[in-house]
Write a protein that holds these residues in place. Structure first.
Motif, PDB file in Angstrom:
ATOM      1  N   UNK A  70       0.459   1.229  13.093  1.00 60.43           N
ATOM      2  CA  UNK A  70      -0.067   0.606  11.875  1.00 60.43           C
ATOM      3  C   UNK A  70      -1.474   1.118  11.585  1.00 60.43           C
ATOM      4  N   UNK A  71      -2.331   1.139  12.614  1.00 61.58           N
ATOM      5  CA  UNK A  71      -3.699   1.642  12.434  1.00 61.58           C
ATOM      6  C   UNK A  71      -3.695   3.094  11.993  1.00 61.58           C
ATOM      7  N   UNK A  72      -2.860   3.902  12.622  1.00 62.33           N
ATOM      8  CA  UNK A  72      -2.766   5.316  12.258  1.00 62.33           C
ATOM      9  C   UNK A  72      -2.301   5.463  10.814  1.00 62.33           C
ATOM     10  N   UNK A  73      -1.343   4.641  10.420  1.00 62.80           N
ATOM     11  CA  UNK A  73      -0.852   4.682   9.042  1.00 62.80           C
ATOM     12  C   UNK A  73      -1.942   4.363   8.033  1.00 62.80           C
ATOM     13  N   UNK A  74      -2.681   3.275   8.278  1.00 61.79           N
ATOM     14  CA  UNK A  74      -3.768   2.903   7.367  1.00 61.79           C
ATOM     15  C   UNK A  74      -4.854   3.977   7.346  1.00 61.79           C
ATOM     16  N   UNK A  75      -5.190   4.506   8.517  1.00 66.75           N
ATOM     17  CA  UNK A  75      -6.228   5.536   8.593  1.00 66.75           C
ATOM     18  C   UNK A  75      -5.838   6.814   7.878  1.00 66.75           C
ATOM     19  N   UNK A  76      -4.537   7.058   7.750  1.00 64.96           N
ATOM     20  CA  UNK A  76      -4.090   8.261   7.040  1.00 64.96           C
ATOM     21  C   UNK A  76      -3.866   7.992   5.555  1.00 64.96           C
ATOM     22  N   UNK A  77      -4.237   6.782   5.095  1.00 63.72           N
ATOM     23  CA  UNK A  77      -4.172   6.479   3.669  1.00 63.72           C
ATOM     24  C   UNK A  77      -2.869   5.857   3.199  1.00 63.72           C
ATOM     25  N   UNK A  78      -2.012   5.467   4.113  1.00 58.73           N
ATOM     26  CA  UNK A  78      -0.740   4.855   3.733  1.00 58.73           C
ATOM     27  C   UNK A  78      -0.938   3.379   3.427  1.00 58.73           C
ATOM     28  N   UNK A  79      -0.088   2.869   2.549  1.00 58.81           N
ATOM     29  CA  UNK A  79      -0.066   1.434   2.275  1.00 58.81           C
ATOM     30  C   UNK A  79       0.952   0.793   3.201  1.00 58.81           C
ATOM     31  N   UNK A  80       0.965  -0.525   3.219  1.00 59.53           N
ATOM     32  CA  UNK A  80       1.975  -1.241   3.987  1.00 59.53           C
ATOM     33  C   UNK A  80       3.357  -0.827   3.506  1.00 59.53           C
ATOM     34  N   UNK A  81       3.505  -0.676   2.194  1.00 62.67           N
ATOM     35  CA  UNK A  81       4.795  -0.314   1.622  1.00 62.67           C
ATOM     36  C   UNK A  81       5.223   1.082   2.043  1.00 62.67           C
ATOM     37  N   UNK A  82       4.280   2.010   2.134  1.00 61.18           N
ATOM     38  CA  UNK A  82       4.602   3.362   2.589  1.00 61.18           C
ATOM     39  C   UNK A  82       5.154   3.313   4.013  1.00 61.18           C
ATOM     40  N   UNK A  83       4.477   2.540   4.863  1.00 64.28           N
ATOM     41  CA  UNK A  83       4.910   2.449   6.258  1.00 64.28           C
ATOM     42  C   UNK A  83       6.274   1.779   6.370  1.00 64.28           C
ATOM     43  N   UNK A  84       6.495   0.731   5.586  1.00 65.21           N
ATOM     44  CA  UNK A  84       7.782   0.039   5.609  1.00 65.21           C
ATOM     45  C   UNK A  84       8.891   0.977   5.118  1.00 65.21           C
ATOM     46  N   UNK A  85       8.598   1.733   4.071  1.00 62.38           N
ATOM     47  CA  UNK A  85       9.588   2.654   3.520  1.00 62.38           C
ATOM     48  C   UNK A  85       9.980   3.713   4.550  1.00 62.38           C
ATOM     49  N   UNK A  86       8.989   4.200   5.298  1.00 64.19           N
ATOM     50  CA  UNK A  86       9.268   5.177   6.351  1.00 64.19           C
ATOM     51  C   UNK A  86      10.192   4.614   7.419  1.00 64.19           C
ATOM     52  N   UNK A  87      10.150   3.293   7.586  1.00 66.26           N
ATOM     53  CA  UNK A  87      11.014   2.638   8.578  1.00 66.26           C
ATOM     54  C   UNK A  87      12.319   2.134   7.949  1.00 66.26           C
ATOM     55  N   UNK A  88      12.534   2.463   6.659  1.00 67.20           N
ATOM     56  CA  UNK A  88      13.793   2.120   6.012  1.00 67.20           C
ATOM     57  C   UNK A  88      13.808   0.824   5.226  1.00 67.20           C
ATOM     58  N   UNK A  89      12.660   0.226   4.971  1.00 65.54           N
ATOM     59  CA  UNK A  89      12.608  -1.027   4.213  1.00 65.54           C
ATOM     60  C   UNK A  89      11.996  -0.773   2.844  1.00 65.54           C
ATOM     61  N   UNK A  90      12.694  -1.171   1.797  1.00 65.99           N
ATOM     62  CA  UNK A  90      12.204  -1.001   0.429  1.00 65.99           C
ATOM     63  C   UNK A  90      11.037  -1.951   0.160  1.00 65.99           C
ATOM     64  N   UNK A  91      10.208  -1.595  -0.831  1.00 70.56           N
ATOM     65  CA  UNK A  91       9.044  -2.417  -1.183  1.00 70.56           C
ATOM     66  C   UNK A  91       9.454  -3.840  -1.530  1.00 70.56           C
TER      67      UNK A  91
END
Length: 156
Positions: A70-91
Motif C-alpha cells: 500500500x505504501x509503495x503504491x501511494x508513493x508511486x502515485x497510485x490511488x486506492x482505486x488503482x491499487x484495487x483495480x490491479x488486484x481485480x476489484x472495480x472502483x
C-alpha cells in the motif's frame, strides 16, 4: 530633488509589489479550481479510526495487500482505486466495500451508545453522498482541487 526621486521610486516599487501580489492571489483563486460540496462527517471522532484507515482496511482484508504494498503504491502515485483495480476489484465495488466498512463502524458506535441511531443514519447519508466525489487519494486537500483532479476526496 533626490528625496523626491526616492519617494517616487519607493511608491512605484510598492505599487508594483501590491499589483503582483494581487495578481498572484487572483490567479491562485481562479486557477481552474472547483469547489466540492462535501460535509464533514466526524466518523473518526465517533469510532477513533481515521477515514483513510478504512480504505487501507479494505485493501488489506478484501484484497490481501500488505502495508508495504500500500505504501509503495501511494508513493508511486497510485490511488486506492488503482491499487484495487490491479488486484481485480472495480472502483464501484471498492466504494461499496468502503461504505460497508464505515457503516459497520457506525453501527458499532450506535450499539455502544456513543451516538444515537438518528446520528448514525445522518453520518451514513453524508458518507454515501461524499463517496460520489471520492478520488481515492487519502489525505487529499478537501474543499478545492484543480480541475485536473476536480473530484474531491470523500472525507470522514
Amino acid at each position: 530633488m533626490k528625496s523626491k526621486k526616492l519617494i517616487v521610486t519607493l511608491a512605484m516599487a510598492i505599487s508594483i509589489g501590491l499589483g503582483v501580489t494581487a495578481y498572484a492571489a487572483n490567479a491562485e483563486a481562479t486557477n481552474n479550481t472547483t469547489t466540492c460540496t462535501q460535509q464533514r462527517v466526524g466518523l473518526s471522532k465517533v469510532t477513533g479510526v481515521k477515514g483513510y484507515n478504512y480504505g487501507e482496511s479494505v485493501l488489506k482484508d478484501k484484497l490481501g495487500m500488505t502495508d508495504n504494498e500500500i505504501s509503495t503504491g501511494f508513493n508511486s502515485g497510485k490511488t486506492i482505486y488503482d491499487m484495487a483495480k490491479e488486484k481485480g476489484m472495480a472502483e464501484a465495488d471498492f466504494k461499496k466495500a468502503l461504505l460497508e466498512e464505515k457503516s459497520n463502524a457506525i453501527d458499532e458506535a450506535v450499539s455502544a451508545g456513543n451516538i444515537t441511531k438518528a446520528e448514525g443514519d445522518s453520518m451514513k447519508a453524508k458518507i454515501e453522498s461524499n463517496s460520489q466525489n471520492c478520488i481515492g487519494i487519502p489525505g487529499s486537500k478537501k474543499g478545492s482541487m484543480s480541475k485536473s483532479n476536480s473530484r474531491c476526496l470523500a472525507n470522514s
